[in-house]
Design a protein around this motif. Structure first.
Motif, PDB file in Angstrom:
ATOM      1  N   ALA A   2       0.832  -1.201   0.000  1.00  0.00           N
ATOM      2  CA  ALA A   2       0.000   0.000   0.000  1.00  0.00           C
ATOM      3  C   ALA A   2       0.867   1.252   0.000  1.00  0.00           C
ATOM      4  CB  ALA A   2      -0.911   0.003   1.227  1.00  0.00           C
ATOM      5  N   GLU A   3       0.420   2.254  -0.723  1.00  0.00           N
ATOM      6  CA  GLU A   3       1.138   3.530  -0.737  1.00  0.00           C
ATOM      7  C   GLU A   3       0.778   4.313   0.519  1.00  0.00           C
ATOM      8  OE1 GLU A   3       1.470   7.610  -3.413  1.00  0.00           O
ATOM      9  OE2 GLU A   3       0.150   5.976  -4.006  1.00  0.00           O
ATOM     10  N   ASN A   4       1.785   4.877   1.162  1.00  0.00           N
ATOM     11  CA  ASN A   4       1.562   5.690   2.354  1.00  0.00           C
ATOM     12  C   ASN A   4       1.402   7.138   1.950  1.00  0.00           C
ATOM     13  OD1 ASN A   4       1.529   6.930   4.808  1.00  0.00           O
ATOM     14  ND2 ASN A   4       3.609   6.349   5.382  1.00  0.00           N
ATOM     15  N   ARG A   5       0.208   7.687   2.170  1.00  0.00           N
ATOM     16  CA  ARG A   5      -0.055   9.068   1.770  1.00  0.00           C
ATOM     17  C   ARG A   5       0.009  10.036   2.946  1.00  0.00           C
ATOM     18  NH1 ARG A   5      -3.432   5.914  -1.476  1.00  0.00           N
ATOM     19  NH2 ARG A   5      -3.210   6.301  -3.708  1.00  0.00           N
ATOM     20  N   ALA A   6       0.524   9.586   4.080  1.00  0.00           N
ATOM     21  CA  ALA A   6       0.604  10.476   5.242  1.00  0.00           C
ATOM     22  C   ALA A   6       1.592  11.603   4.972  1.00  0.00           C
ATOM     23  CB  ALA A   6       1.056   9.698   6.471  1.00  0.00           C
ATOM     24  N   CYS A  53      -2.285  -3.017   8.039  1.00  0.00           N
ATOM     25  CA  CYS A  53      -2.921  -1.929   7.293  1.00  0.00           C
ATOM     26  C   CYS A  53      -4.411  -1.854   7.592  1.00  0.00           C
ATOM     27  CB  CYS A  53      -2.743  -2.145   5.792  1.00  0.00           C
ATOM     28  SG  CYS A  53      -1.011  -2.174   5.243  1.00  0.00           S
ATOM     29  N   SER A  57      -3.879   1.515   4.168  1.00  0.00           N
ATOM     30  CA  SER A  57      -2.834   2.403   4.684  1.00  0.00           C
ATOM     31  C   SER A  57      -2.110   1.752   5.853  1.00  0.00           C
ATOM     32  CB  SER A  57      -3.439   3.728   5.147  1.00  0.00           C
ATOM     33  OG  SER A  57      -3.972   4.442   4.062  1.00  0.00           O
ATOM     34  N   HIS A 129       9.051   5.518   3.607  1.00  0.00           N
ATOM     35  CA  HIS A 129       7.996   5.238   4.587  1.00  0.00           C
ATOM     36  C   HIS A 129       7.855   6.421   5.538  1.00  0.00           C
ATOM     37  CE1 HIS A 129       5.374   3.330   7.356  1.00  0.00           C
ATOM     38  NE2 HIS A 129       6.277   3.176   8.299  1.00  0.00           N
ATOM     39  N   GLY A 133      -0.121   5.803   8.115  1.00  0.00           N
ATOM     40  CA  GLY A 133      -1.014   6.274   7.070  1.00  0.00           C
ATOM     41  C   GLY A 133      -2.370   6.647   7.634  1.00  0.00           C
ATOM     42  N   ARG A 134      -2.716   6.027   8.758  1.00  0.00           N
ATOM     43  CA  ARG A 134      -3.932   6.344   9.508  1.00  0.00           C
ATOM     44  C   ARG A 134      -3.611   6.254  10.988  1.00  0.00           C
ATOM     45  NH1 ARG A 134      -8.841   6.122   6.714  1.00  0.00           N
ATOM     46  NH2 ARG A 134      -8.639   5.458   4.540  1.00  0.00           N
TER      47      ARG A 134
END
Length: 243
Positions: A2-6, A53, A57, A129, A133-134
């Motif tokens: 999963a891509e981490n968008r944080a 995840c 995320s 990283h 992410g959440r």
């Protein structure tokens, strides 16, 4: 994976947690059922570290503990833009470096340190990283409590290192400080206790026991919510927090 968008976390903000476990498959089953996590391999060939995840995320890491002499624990990591420099500051104010900064592939740089009272924590300098992410959601990290023998000294140590994250105008602290004896026997070593958010603390306690974990401290009221302290089916302690 999963891509981490944080976004990048500011220095001193809790940005990641991981557990060192002797049986990674058992850890996946326990936390997958308890929190609804799915799992991604950190690298396609890796069998030693996975990310738990939520909705794609990353929210926590599970790492295989090859050395049986090492503790089975959850570790809290604080964000930093420069792990090497922060290690120097930690030593200068009476802490110690347990594991010096080391690259973790292209993910970032990790280090372990301890405060003057001996509580161990991690440092994370991001590359690919970025950390959680959440967070603050059901089934994810929501809080960490430092159980220590001297809360005033702890406030001075962490306040000096991470003043803006704890006390700055935009601060949203994710960890607190409390005497060890508030929850644990007086002989318990100082430590950080990672908290995961749950919708119903009592129901989550039942699930922990059904999955082979145990209760260390039944539900009690804290200033930040309803808390219970448990261990997983391999002995790693963590807390459940209902808000």
């Amino acid at each position: 994976m999963a891509e981490n968008r944080a976004s990048v976390y500011a220095e001193g903000v809790p940005c990641w947690v991981d557990a060192q476990l002797p049986d990674l498959a058992a850890g996946r089953r326990f936390y997958g059922e308890l929190f609804g996590w799915t799992f991604d391999e950190v690298t396609p060939a890796s069998e030693s570290t996975v990310w738990g995840c939520k909705d794609g995320s990353p929210v926590a890491g599970l790492t295989y503990k090859a050395d049986g002499r090492m503790p089975t624990v959850w570790t809290l990591y604080f964000a930093t833009p420069d792990a090497q420099r922060l290690c120097g500051r930690i030593i200068a104010v009476g802490g110690q470096v347990v594991t010096p900064p080391e690259p973790v592939g292209d993910l970032g740089t990790a280090a372990l340190a301890a405060d003057p009272d001996g509580a161990v924590f991690g440092l994370w300098q991001t590359r690919r990283h970025r950390g959680f992410g959440r967070r603050h959601e059901t089934g994810t990290f929501v809080w960490a409590e430092l159980y220590t023998r001297d809360t005033e000294a702890a406030n001075a140590f962490y306040g000096g290192l991470f003043h803006d994250a704890l006390f700055g105008p935009d601060a949203e602290p994710d960890f607190g400080r409390a005497p060890v004896s508030d929850v644990f026997p007086a002989e318990m070593p100082p430590h950080f206790l990672v908290h995961f958010r749950v919708a119903d603390c009592a129901a989550a306690l039942g699930a922990v026991q059904r999955l082979g974990g145990r209760v260390q401290a039944p539900v009690f009221e804290a200033s930040y919510g309803r808390v219970a302290v448990v261990t997983d089916n391999q002995g790693a302690s963590f807390a459940l927090l209902e808000r």
